[in-house]
Design an enzyme around this catalytic site. Structure first.
Site, PDB file in Angstrom:
ATOM      1  N   GLY A  12       0.593  -1.332  -0.042  1.00 47.24           N
ATOM      2  CA  GLY A  12      -0.043  -0.170  -0.037  1.00 47.24           C
ATOM      3  C   GLY A  12       1.079   1.235  -0.108  1.00 47.24           C
ATOM      4  O   GLY A  12       2.111   1.252   0.219  1.00 47.24           O
ATOM      5  N   ARG A  16      -1.810   8.108   4.227  1.00 44.48           N
ATOM      6  CA  ARG A  16      -2.237   9.037   5.375  1.00 44.48           C
ATOM      7  C   ARG A  16      -0.804   9.339   6.025  1.00 44.48           C
ATOM      8  O   ARG A  16      -1.051  10.048   7.162  1.00 44.48           O
ATOM      9  CB  ARG A  16      -3.185   8.148   6.295  1.00 44.48           C
ATOM     10  CG  ARG A  16      -4.547   8.043   5.481  1.00 44.48           C
ATOM     11  CD  ARG A  16      -5.543   7.104   6.062  1.00 44.48           C
ATOM     12  NE  ARG A  16      -5.120   5.732   5.518  1.00 44.48           N
ATOM     13  CZ  ARG A  16      -5.787   4.510   6.088  1.00 44.48           C
ATOM     14  NH1 ARG A  16      -6.729   4.697   6.885  1.00 44.48           N
ATOM     15  NH2 ARG A  16      -5.614   3.464   5.487  1.00 44.48           N
ATOM     16  N   ASN A 377      48.872   7.689  30.791  1.00 44.36           N
ATOM     17  CA  ASN A 377      48.272   8.637  31.079  1.00 44.36           C
ATOM     18  C   ASN A 377      48.128   9.625  30.044  1.00 44.36           C
ATOM     19  O   ASN A 377      49.018  10.211  29.702  1.00 44.36           O
ATOM     20  CB  ASN A 377      48.831   9.197  32.541  1.00 44.36           C
ATOM     21  CG  ASN A 377      47.991  10.341  33.336  1.00 44.36           C
ATOM     22  OD1 ASN A 377      46.936   9.773  33.689  1.00 44.36           O
ATOM     23  ND2 ASN A 377      48.217  11.386  32.927  1.00 44.36           N
TER      24      ASN A 377
HETATM   25  C1  UD1 Z   1      -7.389  -2.726   6.627  1.00 44.21           C
HETATM   26  C2  UD1 Z   1      -8.705  -3.642   6.436  1.00 44.21           C
HETATM   27  C3  UD1 Z   1      -9.460  -3.403   7.780  1.00 44.21           C
HETATM   28  C4  UD1 Z   1      -8.914  -3.674   9.069  1.00 44.21           C
HETATM   29  C5  UD1 Z   1      -7.410  -2.665   9.243  1.00 44.21           C
HETATM   30  C6  UD1 Z   1      -6.585  -3.288  10.464  1.00 44.21           C
HETATM   31  C7  UD1 Z   1      -9.156  -3.889   4.270  1.00 44.21           C
HETATM   32  C8  UD1 Z   1      -9.948  -3.116   3.267  1.00 44.21           C
HETATM   33  N1  UD1 Z   1      -9.084  -3.371   5.450  1.00 44.21           N
HETATM   34  O1  UD1 Z   1      -7.670  -1.266   6.713  1.00 44.21           O
HETATM   35  O2  UD1 Z   1     -10.921  -3.960   7.678  1.00 44.21           O
HETATM   36  O3  UD1 Z   1      -9.657  -3.148  10.105  1.00 44.21           O
HETATM   37  O4  UD1 Z   1      -6.795  -3.224   7.898  1.00 44.21           O
HETATM   38  O5  UD1 Z   1      -5.446  -2.465  10.352  1.00 44.21           O
HETATM   39  O6  UD1 Z   1      -8.389  -4.716   4.182  1.00 44.21           O
HETATM   40  N2  UD1 Z   1      -1.962  -2.993   0.901  1.00 44.21           N
HETATM   41  C9  UD1 Z   1      -1.476  -3.550  -0.456  1.00 44.21           C
HETATM   42  N3  UD1 Z   1      -2.017  -3.367  -1.258  1.00 44.21           N
HETATM   43  C10 UD1 Z   1      -3.056  -2.740  -1.456  1.00 44.21           C
HETATM   44  C11 UD1 Z   1      -3.914  -1.938  -0.383  1.00 44.21           C
HETATM   45  C12 UD1 Z   1      -3.149  -2.379   0.844  1.00 44.21           C
HETATM   46  O7  UD1 Z   1      -0.446  -4.256  -0.058  1.00 44.21           O
HETATM   47  O8  UD1 Z   1      -3.589  -2.424  -2.650  1.00 44.21           O
HETATM   48  C13 UD1 Z   1      -1.224  -3.474   2.307  1.00 44.21           C
HETATM   49  C14 UD1 Z   1      -0.608  -2.170   2.831  1.00 44.21           C
HETATM   50  O9  UD1 Z   1       0.630  -1.893   2.488  1.00 44.21           O
HETATM   51  C15 UD1 Z   1      -1.113  -2.329   4.629  1.00 44.21           C
HETATM   52  C16 UD1 Z   1      -2.219  -3.247   4.500  1.00 44.21           C
HETATM   53  O10 UD1 Z   1      -2.303  -3.813   2.915  1.00 44.21           O
HETATM   54  O11 UD1 Z   1       0.031  -2.964   5.001  1.00 44.21           O
HETATM   55  C17 UD1 Z   1      -3.553  -2.738   4.876  1.00 44.21           C
HETATM   56  O12 UD1 Z   1      -3.890  -1.787   4.226  1.00 44.21           O
HETATM   57  P1  UD1 Z   1      -4.399  -0.266   4.764  1.00 44.21           P
HETATM   58  O13 UD1 Z   1      -4.521   0.724   3.596  1.00 44.21           O
HETATM   59  O14 UD1 Z   1      -3.662   0.042   5.924  1.00 44.21           O
HETATM   60  O15 UD1 Z   1      -5.871  -0.714   5.223  1.00 44.21           O
HETATM   61  P2  UD1 Z   1      -6.778  -0.369   6.294  1.00 44.21           P
HETATM   62  O16 UD1 Z   1      -7.390   1.010   5.994  1.00 44.21           O
HETATM   63  O17 UD1 Z   1      -5.826  -0.038   7.530  1.00 44.21           O
HETATM   64 MG    MG Z   2      -3.861  -0.039   7.811  1.00 41.40          MG
END
Ligand code: UD1
Ligand code: MG
Length: 462
Positions: A12, A16, A377
């Protein structure tokens, strides 16, 4: 026992975080978040581990090396799409697959182990790790039917006002029947508030097929903290510090004020060492037993033996052997190697220098690019003049030699054993054994000079 696979989602963008640094590489207690996840995963010894990488892929690969396999997600279309990238390696395998996000650094191996065990016992299609959150904002919510069974997960941005009140959250960790996971991933669509393919949607798809969905609720909510912004990053840091400090205390280290003591995840400390307030211990520092890390000290990748006293000093990539001491207010810079029972007092700096056993460098000195023998020293205010503006030069000081206060050693200088430098000398030639070097103007006393001085006329000096 069925085969155990693990998929770590780390592709991801981390929008944020508003950072140039890729989200999962942000450190918590000195270690990248994704590294924490991999470290815990390794402890349960799964049959196969694959990390999904995307933005900043190379940097994650550089960090984790061959500890995991990798799948590249070229476009970040959501967590379900991310998991799909592992299909070529995992798609046809029988077994259980644990999925964990790379931005949840606090999960422990114990929790992963428990989820696998629970999942296997339940014989479910998916076991979701859930937690109760006082403030569930930002997490997916667990929706249960009238019988209390999980029916789906709703993301924050898609939740109705009523659903937003639900405090049971999706921690982002699941254990799936591997085959069922990949059979259903393709059915996930992106018709939601974020236009993303959500992994949690597989849950409702399985439900609609009448498959068994179970939730495993954790005792400790703090493990499931997901780091999406810098506020959560600081919370993760706080929780991790607490965990690290408590582990050291249980192992016999005295931490006077855990609230103001920051110890990185990979630091090792021996028992009966005392760590005083306002200290930071970074990187791969190791500290032996019976040491004092005194008020306000900062250690970074330091190697400290047993019985070493460090008082309000900074040690950076340097070594201190047993029984040596330093401080207050001194600085060891990279490649300083301080021998046994060496005394380094206040306001001293040592860099790229070896200091032999029992040598004393008590006050206000700079020792750079030098090899000092034993039992030397070094007087107050000695400077190793190591730099000519172009290059650094090295000096060697023999055992049992004596360097008088306020001397300059203009490198390169060889000082043989048992040699002596008179105070206030600027030395730029070698000194043979048993010789004394004096390199300062001779003192002249001008007799009866007082009356010739203007101050002798002033009232103040009469
Ligand atoms: C996600 C969950 C949410 C959960 C939360 C817990 C989803 C849709 N939502 O939300 O239900 O409560 O984690 O922390 O899964 N990532 C990828 N590829 C992508 C998108 C994300 O590899 O296309 C990875 C990100 O790097 C991250 C993880 O997946 O490590 C979660 O993504 P993030 O965007 O943080 O999801 P949350 O909004 O936290
Ligand atoms: Mg997350």
């Amino acid at each position: 026992m069925s085969n155990r696979y693990v998929i770590i989602l780390a592709a991801g963008k981390g929008t944020r975080m508003k950072s140039k640094l890729y989200k999962v590489l942000h450190p918590v207690a000195g270690k990248a978040m994704v590294d924490h996840v991999v470290t815990q995963v390794e402890k349960i010894k799964p049959d196969f581990v694959e990390t999904v990488i995307g933005t900043g892929a190379e940097k994650v690969r550089d960090l984790l090396g061959d500890r995991t396999k990798y799948a590249l997600q070229e476009e970040q279309l959501g967590t379900a799409h991310a998991v799909l990238q592992t299909e070529k390696d995992l798609g046809d395998k029988e077994g259980m697959t644990l999925i964990v996000n790379g931005d949840t650094p606090l999960f422990t191996a114990d929790t992963f182990e428990k989820l696998f065990t629970y999942h296997e016992k339940q014989n479910a299609a998916v076991s979701i790790l859930t937690a109760h959150a006082e403030d569930p904002f930002g997490y997916g919510r667990i929706i249960r039917d009238q019988k209390g069974n999980v029916s789906k997960i709703v993301e924050q941005k898609d939740a109705s006002d009523e659903e937003k009140l639900i405090q049971e959250i999706n921690t982002g960790v699941y254990c799936f029947d591997n085959k069922m996971l990949f059979e259903n991933l393709h059915s996930v669509n992106n018709e939601n508030a974020q236009g993303e393919y959500y992994l949690p949607d597989v849950v409702s798809i399985l439900k609609s097929q009448g498959e068994k969905i179970v939730a495993y609720q954790m005792d400790d909510l703090s493990e499931s903290l997901g780091v999406n912004d810098r506020v959560a990053l600081s919370q993760a840091e706080k929780l991790m510090q607490k965990r690290i400090n408590e582990a050291h205390m249980r192992d016999g280290v005295t931490i006077v004020d855990p609230e103001s003591t920051y110890i990185d995840a990979d630091v090792k400390i021996g028992n009966d060492t005392v760590v005083e307030p306002n200290t930071k211990i970074f990187g791969k520092t190791t500290i032996g037993s019976d040491c004092l890390v005194g008020l306000g000290s900062r250690l970074d990748n330091a190697t400290i033996g047993n019985g070493v006293n460090i008082i309000s000093s900074t040690i950076d990539s340097a070594v201190m052997h047993d029984g040596s001491d330093i401080g207050p207010n001194s600085h060891l810079r990279p490649k300083a190697d301080i021998g046994e029972e060496v005394h380094i007092g206040n306001f001293c700096e040592v860099k790229n220098a070896t200091v032999g056993a029992r040598t004393k460098i008590g006050h206000l000195s700079y020792v750079g690019d030098a090899t000092l023998g034993t039992d030397i020293n070094v007087g107050c205010g000695v400077v190793f003049v190591n730099y000519d503006g172009v290059q650094k030069w090295h000096s060697n000081i023999g055992d049992h030699s004596f360097i008088g206060s306020n001397s300059n050693i203009v490198a390169p200088v060889e000082m043989e054993d048992h040699s002596f430098i008179a105070a206030g000398s600027t030395v730029n030639k070698d000194i043979p054994k048993h010789a004394m070097a004096i390199a300062r103007p001779r003192q002249t006393n001008k007799e009866n000079y007082w009356d010739r001085l203007p101050l002798s006329k002033s009232e103040e000096w009469k």
